[in-house]
Enzyme design. Structure first.
Site, PDB file in Angstrom:
ATOM      1  N   HIS A 183       0.728  -1.271   0.103  1.00  0.00           N
ATOM      2  CA  HIS A 183       0.002   0.086   0.000  1.00  0.00           C
ATOM      3  C   HIS A 183       0.685   1.118   0.105  1.00  0.00           C
ATOM      4  O   HIS A 183       2.225   1.202  -0.172  1.00  0.00           O
ATOM      5  CB  HIS A 183      -0.960  -0.070   1.172  1.00  0.00           C
ATOM      6  CG  HIS A 183      -0.277  -0.072   2.620  1.00  0.00           C
ATOM      7  ND1 HIS A 183       0.384   0.872   2.730  1.00  0.00           N
ATOM      8  CD2 HIS A 183      -0.398  -1.064   3.469  1.00  0.00           C
ATOM      9  CE1 HIS A 183       1.047   0.403   4.171  1.00  0.00           C
ATOM     10  NE2 HIS A 183       0.305  -0.479   4.506  1.00  0.00           N
ATOM     11  N   HIS A 233       4.303   1.440   2.210  1.00  0.00           N
ATOM     12  CA  HIS A 233       5.359   0.438   1.654  1.00  0.00           C
ATOM     13  C   HIS A 233       5.819   1.456   0.638  1.00  0.00           C
ATOM     14  O   HIS A 233       7.124   1.459   0.270  1.00  0.00           O
ATOM     15  CB  HIS A 233       4.801  -0.569   1.175  1.00  0.00           C
ATOM     16  CG  HIS A 233       4.248  -1.500   1.919  1.00  0.00           C
ATOM     17  ND1 HIS A 233       2.892  -1.970   1.938  1.00  0.00           N
ATOM     18  CD2 HIS A 233       4.421  -2.341   3.462  1.00  0.00           C
ATOM     19  CE1 HIS A 233       2.490  -2.935   2.811  1.00  0.00           C
ATOM     20  NE2 HIS A 233       3.616  -2.983   3.738  1.00  0.00           N
ATOM     21  N   CYS A 259      -0.992 -10.925  22.306  1.00  0.00           N
ATOM     22  CA  CYS A 259      -1.983 -10.383  21.117  1.00  0.00           C
ATOM     23  C   CYS A 259      -1.541 -11.147  19.880  1.00  0.00           C
ATOM     24  O   CYS A 259      -0.366 -11.423  19.527  1.00  0.00           O
ATOM     25  CB  CYS A 259      -1.761  -8.906  20.904  1.00  0.00           C
ATOM     26  SG  CYS A 259      -2.768  -8.558  19.262  1.00  0.00           S
ATOM     27  N   CYS A 292      -0.722  -9.578  16.792  1.00  0.00           N
ATOM     28  CA  CYS A 292       0.539  -8.921  16.650  1.00  0.00           C
ATOM     29  C   CYS A 292       1.716 -10.105  16.708  1.00  0.00           C
ATOM     30  O   CYS A 292       2.922  -9.966  16.490  1.00  0.00           O
ATOM     31  CB  CYS A 292       0.951  -8.024  17.818  1.00  0.00           C
ATOM     32  SG  CYS A 292       0.029  -6.414  17.421  1.00  0.00           S
ATOM     33  N   CYS A 324      -4.873  -4.142  22.633  1.00  0.00           N
ATOM     34  CA  CYS A 324      -3.542  -3.996  21.799  1.00  0.00           C
ATOM     35  C   CYS A 324      -3.719  -2.682  20.981  1.00  0.00           C
ATOM     36  O   CYS A 324      -4.940  -2.535  20.361  1.00  0.00           O
ATOM     37  CB  CYS A 324      -3.601  -5.259  20.889  1.00  0.00           C
ATOM     38  SG  CYS A 324      -2.768  -4.599  19.554  1.00  0.00           S
ATOM     39  N   HIS A 348      -4.524  -3.832  17.255  1.00  0.00           N
ATOM     40  CA  HIS A 348      -5.847  -4.515  16.815  1.00  0.00           C
ATOM     41  C   HIS A 348      -7.075  -4.315  17.655  1.00  0.00           C
ATOM     42  O   HIS A 348      -8.291  -4.743  17.370  1.00  0.00           O
ATOM     43  CB  HIS A 348      -5.223  -5.928  16.955  1.00  0.00           C
ATOM     44  CG  HIS A 348      -4.375  -6.545  16.095  1.00  0.00           C
ATOM     45  ND1 HIS A 348      -3.378  -6.553  16.277  1.00  0.00           N
ATOM     46  CD2 HIS A 348      -4.371  -6.901  14.907  1.00  0.00           C
ATOM     47  CE1 HIS A 348      -2.351  -7.017  15.155  1.00  0.00           C
ATOM     48  NE2 HIS A 348      -3.294  -7.223  14.503  1.00  0.00           N
ATOM     49  N   LYS A 383      -5.074   6.410  10.792  1.00  0.00           N
ATOM     50  CA  LYS A 383      -3.789   5.768  10.212  1.00  0.00           C
ATOM     51  C   LYS A 383      -4.273   4.608   9.394  1.00  0.00           C
ATOM     52  O   LYS A 383      -5.287   3.903   9.515  1.00  0.00           O
ATOM     53  CB  LYS A 383      -3.285   5.134  11.635  1.00  0.00           C
ATOM     54  CG  LYS A 383      -1.946   4.411  11.273  1.00  0.00           C
ATOM     55  CD  LYS A 383      -1.301   3.420  12.586  1.00  0.00           C
ATOM     56  CE  LYS A 383      -0.655   2.299  12.318  1.00  0.00           C
ATOM     57  NZ  LYS A 383      -0.641   1.137  12.916  1.00  0.00           N
ATOM     58  N   LYS A 413      -4.621  -2.108   6.929  1.00  0.00           N
ATOM     59  CA  LYS A 413      -5.255  -3.004   6.258  1.00  0.00           C
ATOM     60  C   LYS A 413      -6.791  -3.125   7.124  1.00  0.00           C
ATOM     61  O   LYS A 413      -7.646  -3.254   6.561  1.00  0.00           O
ATOM     62  CB  LYS A 413      -4.581  -4.258   5.877  1.00  0.00           C
ATOM     63  CG  LYS A 413      -5.464  -5.161   4.902  1.00  0.00           C
ATOM     64  CD  LYS A 413      -4.588  -6.373   4.713  1.00  0.00           C
ATOM     65  CE  LYS A 413      -5.391  -7.371   4.157  1.00  0.00           C
ATOM     66  NZ  LYS A 413      -5.621  -8.592   4.929  1.00  0.00           N
TER      67      LYS A 413
HETATM   68 ZN    ZN Z   1      -2.475  -6.680  18.286  1.00  0.00          ZN
END
Ligand code: ZN
Length: 640
Positions: A19, A22, A127, A130, A144, A147, A296, A299
């Protein structure tokens, strides 16, 4: 020749398509590499993919692929994207490469033997998204931060790396090297973090839980967990320890990372290096995030901007320019197409594009398209002395690009462009041309301006390599030559009088309105002249459509768009729909009309407005024709 330059991007995790984030990191690395080649430095630019871990395994299973097949596929998406963005990486590393795995095992063995890796039971907040443990302090409202789920308490025995042993050494190293981590805000953050005792780093996962990884050389029941696998790519790609590339490039190593992974790169990585007996890298360059509509980009939030779409709509050089010019390196920046269009129109079409076209058309008009001979006595005359300004500009540009303050480097080029435009206005060549008495002045002014364009084309090369080459061609020069070497730019007068200038082509056309999203959701923009042979569908397929009657309660033009109207409808509930019918209907003539709406179309953002559905219309020779019920119907009535 200066010391060889080695730059890396992080290796990208292959659980998602590439995306904008990157693309930004990798384009910066490309710009930095091209800049260092201007200094005639030997360069090596590494990027690649991170291919181990549980998330990869899950993603592969979901697609019914073996993990290796899956990582081959996603890794190729990254590898194939970079040339499309004019990114000239020297190598592309994959953590599934056997040579990389061998280096990881070798270094783990050494650090383990030295007593810096130990085995211990650990209970912590984990998590699964992660694949890592969190400390209470790192959580946001107990969740987290990435997430937004509460981590689970898990207990397991693992291998740990004794980072605490090197904490004082690292503090000292960061303090003694003021630009080790830059910009300074991140250096200060790392130092603040190091004021607290450093916890040892868990570096393994039992195979019972994660099997897709590199087996620990000292325990076959465990794989190494992310950092010892991922970070070591920076040395394994150079054929550490004995490779020629390692010896040549490692002493000049610099990393580029997004701020989200500054801690592993600013703390774990130097400590891993010192523990492994490898010299420490030179600089860690940390950049901010591109926010899209203030949030932010990620995805999971589903607002990914596809780099290739942007390239296709706006042109590659304009896209690269925008990314480098609009983001202050280190800070977050907002991405929106309005700002991109404004940047293209003001900086590229107006300032640079106009300058090139003004200078070349004057050379054509007054000197039949041949570079004139300047008058030696007038070359340094105060008001047309571009030479001194050019030297200062190159110097400033050089310093700013070395310091990773790209936007300032670009600003210094644009100051020079501004000076050139000012000289045109002051010298008024069209006045000089009226009187043969001023012939020598005219020759000198035009020569200086052409020479100025040669400097500009060299300076924009790292950011806009294609446009730089186009300007070289316009100046009758060889675009394949290393025209961008700083020492050549510093030599005023390299452009040979008598050189013929080819016919001029505009560089950056103005963008009059923001092109509509490439993936247009509104069927009313479809091409009815070519009826597509659509497949037969079943009644079940048809039943998936939620079609409803709605009443238009308000409508207005979408600013800067010729085609789009923003329409408020009542279909039992209020909705906003963006429709491409503005060339067929005025907003005031459709208010009150009843229309047919596809109510379950996935929302899509058009020109910054979320469109929650689609109006049905026929595309006719005379424009769009809205479908409407043949008698008044209650809003929300279902259509079948
Ligand atoms: Zn996480």
């Amino acid at each position: 020749m200066t010391a060889p330059f080695y730059i890396t991007t992080p290796i990208y995790y292959v659980n998602a398509r590439p995306h904008l984030g990157h693309a930004y990191t990798t384009i910066i690395a490309d710009v930095a590499t091209r800049f260092h080649s201007m200094r005639r430095t030997d360069t090596f630019f590494l990027t690649g993919t991170d291919e181990h871990g549980d998330k990869i395994l899950q993603a592969a299973e979901k697609e019914g692929l073996k993990p290796k097949q899956y990582v081959d596929k996603i890794s190729a998406l990254f590898r194939d994207l970079w040339p499309e963005l004019n990114i000239a990486n020297s190598d592309f590393i994959r953590t599934t490469d056997p040579a990389h795995k061998a280096v990881v095992k070798q270094i783990l063995t050494r650090i383990h033997a030295a007593g810096d890796i130990y085995f211990s039971e650990y209970e912590g907040l984990y998590c699964f998204g992660c694949e890592r443990f969190y400390t209470e302090r790192e959580l946001v409202d107990g969740k987290c931060p990435d997430h937004e789920v509460e981590p689970k308490v898990i207990k397991e025995a693992n291998y740990f790396f004794k980072m605490s042993r090197y904490q004082d050494w690292l503090i000292d190293h960061v303090k003694r090297h003021p630009d080790f981590i830059r910009p300074e805000r991140y250096r200060n953050e790392v130092l603040a973090f190091l004021k607290e005792p450093l916890e040892d780093l868990c570096i393994s996962r039992p195979k019972s839980r994660i099997s897709w990884g590199i087996t620990l050389p000292f325990d076959p029941d465990y794989v190494t967990y992310v950092w010892f696998d991922a970070l070591l790519n920076y040395v394994s790609a150079l054929d550490y320890p004995e490779g020629e590339k390692f010896k040549r490039f490692w002493p000049g190593a610099q990393h580029i990372v997004a701020k989200g992974i500054r801690k592993p790169h600013g703390i774990y990585w130097p400590i891993m290096l010192i523990a492994a007996g490898i010299p420490i890298y030179q600089h860690l360059n940390v950049h901010g995030y591109w926010n899209i509509d203030q949030s932010k980009m990620s995805k999971s939030l589903g607002n990914v901007v596809e780099p290739l779409e942007l390239k296709n709509v706006y042109g590659l050089d304009a896209f690269r320019f925008f990314l480098l010019r609009d983001m202050v390196f280190g800070l977050d920046s907002n991405f929106n197409q309005e700002a991109l269009v404004q940047r293209i129109n003001s900086d590229l079409a107006n300032d640079l594009g106009n300058l090139v076209s003004r200078v070349l058309s004057m050379a054509r008009k007054y000197f039949k398209g041949v570079v004139p001979e300047p008058d030696a006595g007038l070359l340094d005359a105060g008001w047309m002395d571009l030479k001194a300004v050019a030297a200062k500009t190159i110097d400033r540009f050089d310093q700013q690009m070395q310091a990773f303050t790209f936007h300032k480097g670009i600003l210094s080029i644009w100051n020079f462009i501004g000076q050139m435009n000012k000289i045109i206005d002051t010298a008024a060549p069209w006045q000089l041309a009226k009187d043969s008495e001023h012939e020598a002045e005219l020759r000198t002014v035009i020569y200086n301006l052409l020479e100025g364009l040669r400097i500009v084309s060299g300076l924009i090369y790292p950011v806009m390599p294609d446009s730089a080459k186009k300007i070289q061609v316009q100046l009758g020069l060889d675009p394949q030559a290393p025209f961008y070497f700083l020492n050549r730019l510093m030599q005023w007068g390299r452009l040979q009088p008598g050189t013929s200038l080819p016919k001029f082509k505009p560089l950056f056309p103005r963008i009059e309105s923001i092109p509509e999203a490439p993936k247009q959701a509104d069927a009313s923009t479809g091409d009815a002249s070519q009826p597509a042979a659509k497949p037969l569908i079943s009644i079940d397929d048809f039943a998936k459509l939620d079609l409803k009657i709605a009443t238009i309660v308000a409508a207005e033009a979408v600013p800067k768009s010729k085609k789009l109207l923003k329409i408020e409808i009542d279909m039992g509930e209020r909705r906003t729909i963006v429709s491409g019918i503005a060339e067929s209907y005025r907003p005031d003539e459709i208010v009150g009309k009843q229309v047919v709406v596809v109510a379950n179309l996935k929302p899509v953002k058009l020109m910054g407005i979320t469109s929650q559905g689609m109006l049905l219309s026929a595309d006719t020779d005379s424009g769009f024709c809205l479908l409407t019920p043949d008698k008044g119907t209650a809003p929300g009535a279902a259509i079948s």
